[in-house]
Design a protein around this motif. Structure first.
Motif, PDB file in Angstrom:
ATOM      1  N   PRO A   1       3.357  -1.205 -11.228  1.00 21.90           N
ATOM      2  CA  PRO A   1       4.654  -1.467 -10.610  1.00 21.90           C
ATOM      3  C   PRO A   1       4.609  -1.071  -9.131  1.00 21.90           C
ATOM      4  O   PRO A   1       3.797  -0.245  -8.710  1.00 21.90           O
ATOM      5  N   LEU A   2       5.506  -1.651  -8.334  1.00 24.98           N
ATOM      6  CA  LEU A   2       5.401  -1.500  -6.887  1.00 24.98           C
ATOM      7  C   LEU A   2       5.706  -0.096  -6.383  1.00 24.98           C
ATOM      8  O   LEU A   2       5.363   0.231  -5.238  1.00 24.98           O
ATOM      9  N   PHE A   3       6.321   0.753  -7.192  1.00 20.43           N
ATOM     10  CA  PHE A   3       6.593   2.101  -6.688  1.00 20.43           C
ATOM     11  C   PHE A   3       5.293   2.852  -6.386  1.00 20.43           C
ATOM     12  O   PHE A   3       5.296   3.814  -5.620  1.00 20.43           O
ATOM     13  N   TRP A   4       4.179   2.406  -6.946  1.00 22.32           N
ATOM     14  CA  TRP A   4       2.901   3.026  -6.612  1.00 22.32           C
ATOM     15  C   TRP A   4       2.603   2.915  -5.117  1.00 22.32           C
ATOM     16  O   TRP A   4       1.915   3.768  -4.550  1.00 22.32           O
ATOM     17  N   ALA A   5       3.091   1.869  -4.482  1.00 24.78           N
ATOM     18  CA  ALA A   5       2.855   1.666  -3.047  1.00 24.78           C
ATOM     19  C   ALA A   5       3.885   2.391  -2.184  1.00 24.78           C
ATOM     20  O   ALA A   5       3.820   2.304  -0.952  1.00 24.78           O
TER      21      ALA A   5
ATOM     22  N   ALA B   1       1.733  -5.358  -2.648  1.00 23.88           N
ATOM     23  CA  ALA B   1       3.023  -6.000  -2.415  1.00 23.88           C
ATOM     24  C   ALA B   1       2.895  -7.523  -2.397  1.00 23.88           C
ATOM     25  O   ALA B   1       3.741  -8.238  -2.953  1.00 23.88           O
ATOM     26  N   GLN B   2       1.836  -8.024  -1.787  1.00 31.07           N
ATOM     27  CA  GLN B   2       1.647  -9.473  -1.729  1.00 31.07           C
ATOM     28  C   GLN B   2       1.402 -10.062  -3.116  1.00 31.07           C
ATOM     29  O   GLN B   2       1.867 -11.165  -3.418  1.00 31.07           O
ATOM     30  N   ILE B   3       0.690  -9.328  -3.959  1.00 33.95           N
ATOM     31  CA  ILE B   3       0.465  -9.802  -5.330  1.00 33.95           C
ATOM     32  C   ILE B   3       1.788  -9.948  -6.069  1.00 33.95           C
ATOM     33  O   ILE B   3       2.035 -10.951  -6.752  1.00 33.95           O
TER      34      ILE B   3
ATOM     35  N   ALA C   1      11.103  -4.832  -3.455  1.00 33.92           N
ATOM     36  CA  ALA C   1      10.930  -5.615  -2.226  1.00 33.92           C
ATOM     37  C   ALA C   1      11.382  -4.846  -0.996  1.00 33.92           C
ATOM     38  O   ALA C   1      10.708  -4.849   0.039  1.00 33.92           O
ATOM     39  N   LEU C   2      12.521  -4.143  -1.092  1.00 35.14           N
ATOM     40  CA  LEU C   2      13.059  -3.464   0.082  1.00 35.14           C
ATOM     41  C   LEU C   2      12.168  -2.314   0.542  1.00 35.14           C
ATOM     42  O   LEU C   2      11.967  -2.111   1.739  1.00 35.14           O
ATOM     43  N   SER C   3      11.623  -1.558  -0.397  1.00 37.66           N
ATOM     44  CA  SER C   3      10.772  -0.421  -0.036  1.00 37.66           C
ATOM     45  C   SER C   3       9.369  -0.861   0.375  1.00 37.66           C
ATOM     46  O   SER C   3       8.587  -0.039   0.860  1.00 37.66           O
ATOM     47  N   SER C   4       9.064  -2.132   0.201  1.00 42.85           N
ATOM     48  CA  SER C   4       7.779  -2.677   0.646  1.00 42.85           C
ATOM     49  C   SER C   4       7.855  -3.225   2.061  1.00 42.85           C
ATOM     50  O   SER C   4       6.909  -3.865   2.531  1.00 42.85           O
ATOM     51  N   MET C   5       8.947  -2.964   2.757  1.00 36.42           N
ATOM     52  CA  MET C   5       9.169  -3.514   4.094  1.00 36.42           C
ATOM     53  C   MET C   5       8.000  -3.298   5.059  1.00 36.42           C
ATOM     54  O   MET C   5       7.663  -4.205   5.830  1.00 36.42           O
ATOM     55  N   PRO C   6       7.320  -2.137   5.066  1.00 37.44           N
ATOM     56  CA  PRO C   6       6.195  -1.988   5.999  1.00 37.44           C
ATOM     57  C   PRO C   6       5.040  -2.951   5.708  1.00 37.44           C
ATOM     58  O   PRO C   6       4.301  -3.322   6.623  1.00 37.44           O
ATOM     59  N   TYR C   7       4.873  -3.335   4.442  1.00 38.04           N
ATOM     60  CA  TYR C   7       3.756  -4.173   4.041  1.00 38.04           C
ATOM     61  C   TYR C   7       4.098  -5.660   4.120  1.00 38.04           C
ATOM     62  O   TYR C   7       3.244  -6.474   4.453  1.00 38.04           O
TER      63      TYR C   7
END
Length: 445
Positions: free
Chosen positions: A275-279, A306-308, A356-362
């Motif tokens: 899950p994306l929280f790992w990033a 994030a792209q995946i 998606a929102l917390s992946s903003m830097p990526y």
């Protein structure tokens, strides 16, 4: 598709048009990306400011706008989520949501509570505390003691606050000293059981019975770094290499959706990515730009992660309603089946806005598209503290509820995208720098 039932029960949330000054003609106003980032940062910050538990000043584990709580959980605070919240309050200072003086008062209250009222176990706090008393609220039957991962998330936030205030006035300098004392009291080395790797839990009633040796790759990198960096109870590099890196086996990444996953995770079931929280969780303070260790490149890892997830939602192999380039993101959150760890191979048709929102830097372009979608096309999915935790168009489902661990990364990671604020202060910490060097990391200064 706009689901009519989503409009009902949105707790009086005002639309973007009502919150901002509309044009004199009465036509729908157009909002810049900056306006929308300001808005979502302020709302999610307020989860930790206005929504904090009153006695401790820490973050409530959950806030249910429908008022339905299991076993009076409105009094339960989360230690890891509170670490995220401490960083969100720094965003609030810089964005003018709260004064520096008022924030200092809150930090003093929190640090005093953590030092003098909250249960600790060999220096580590439990996953949950009962806010009014400071006593442990068991997370599971045998998880009633120290939680080293949640402690690491809390320390990450505390050390960022320390760096921000340590050159200030006398009260601010004293706050910084008190935070350093809390860090130095965590017995990271004791949580190795004298062996090779860090163990997640210890209980005064059940000892090491949970026996959870933490191996990477997952959300817990920050725990190993803080443990290596400790000036009083450090772990050796061997604990990192054998425990986290699994004697090099962590480097066995695979290609998924056309992208190299960079690192493998343990246990390796069927999922190439988690899950994306790992990033997010370890990288609220830890800057992944240029961050490499002998096993992998962490910027590449998180960018591809994030792209995946974005590519998965665009491809939409399960043909779920609503998935698109602007409606995407899977992570652990609420779902129709309770709390679930959403990821591409365990996709229930649930979108979690924090992903998606917390992946903003990526993924700035993709994340901003989701932000605009939420606030301009699906505003009924937003409440007092920002986007609700999760929703599904496929199942005509959502709940007006929030989780601290999902709201917290949103303002922090958006700010890291905008200014690098939290990365700047955390990475200044001299203990952290020594810990990274000790473990063989290279990183941007």
């Amino acid at each position: 598709m706009v689901i009519a039932s989503f409009v009902a029960g949105c707790n009086g949330h005002k639309t973007v048009e009502e919150k901002q000054t509309a044009s004199e003609s009465g036509t729908k106003a157009s909002f810049s990306d900056e306006d929308l980032m300001d808005l979502v940062q302020k709302e999610t910050f307020n989860y930790f400011w206005e929504g904090a538990e009153l006695v401790s000043g820490l973050a409530r584990e959950r806030i249910h706008m429908d008022g339905i709580y299991p076993s009076s959980d409105q009094d339960v605070v989360t230690t890891g989520g509170s670490g995220f919240g401490l960083m969100a309050i720094l965003v609030g200072i810089e964005r003018g949501f709260v004064s520096r003086e008022d924030a200092l008062k809150r930090y003093e209250k929190v640090v005093d509570y953590l030092a003098n009222k909250a249960d600790r176990f060999h220096g580590a706090w439990p996953h949950w505390l009962h806010g009014p008393t400071g006593k442990t609220k068991p997370f599971s039957p045998k998880d009633d003691g120290g939680d080293l991962v949640e402690t690491a998330f809390l320390i990450q936030g505390l050390l960022t606050v320390k760096e921000y205030f340590k050159e200030g006035n006398e009260r601010e300098k004293q706050l910084a000293k008190n935070i350093q004392k809390l860090y130095e009291e965590v017995e990271w080395d004791w949580y190795t059981q004298g062996g090779n790797g860090l163990f997640w839990h210890w209980s005064p009633n059940f000892g090491w019975e949970m026996n959870f040796l933490v191996r990477g790759y997952n959300e817990t990198l920050i725990m190993y770094i803080l443990a290596a960096a400790s000036p009083t109870h450090p772990i050796s590099k061997a604990v990192y290499d054998v425990g986290w890196a699994r004697n090099g086996e962590i480097s066995n990444g695979v290609t998924y959706y056309g992208l190299d996953t960079e690192l493998d995770h343990y246990p390796r079931d069927t999922a190439p990515v988690g899950p994306l929280f790992w990033a997010h969780y370890s990288f609220l303070g830890l800057n992944p730009k240029g961050l490499k260790d002998p096993y992998g490149d962490f910027w590449k890892l998180n960018y591809h992660h994030a792209q995946i997830h974005h590519r998965h939602c665009v491809k939409n192999p399960n043909d779920y309603e609503g998935y698109s380039a602007k409606c995407w993101g899977l992570t652990s959150s609420y779902s129709m089946e309770g709390y679930a760890g959403h990821r591409p191979d365990k996709d229930l048709g649930v979108i979690s806005p924090t992903a998606a929102l917390s992946s903003m830097p990526y993924t700035p372009k993709e994340s901003l598209a989701f932000l605009r979608f939420m606030y301009e096309e699906q505003d009924s999915l937003i409440g007092k503290y920002g986007p609700y935790d999760a929703f599904s168009f496929e199942h005509d489902w959502y709940l007006p509820r929030y989780l601290a661990i999902d709201q917290g990364p949103i303002p922090v990671m958006i700010e890291n995208h905008r200014t690098g604020l939290l990365w700047k202060w955390f990475m200044k910490n001299e203990d952290v720098q020594r810990g990274l060097t000790k473990l063989g990391f290279t990183h941007e200064q």
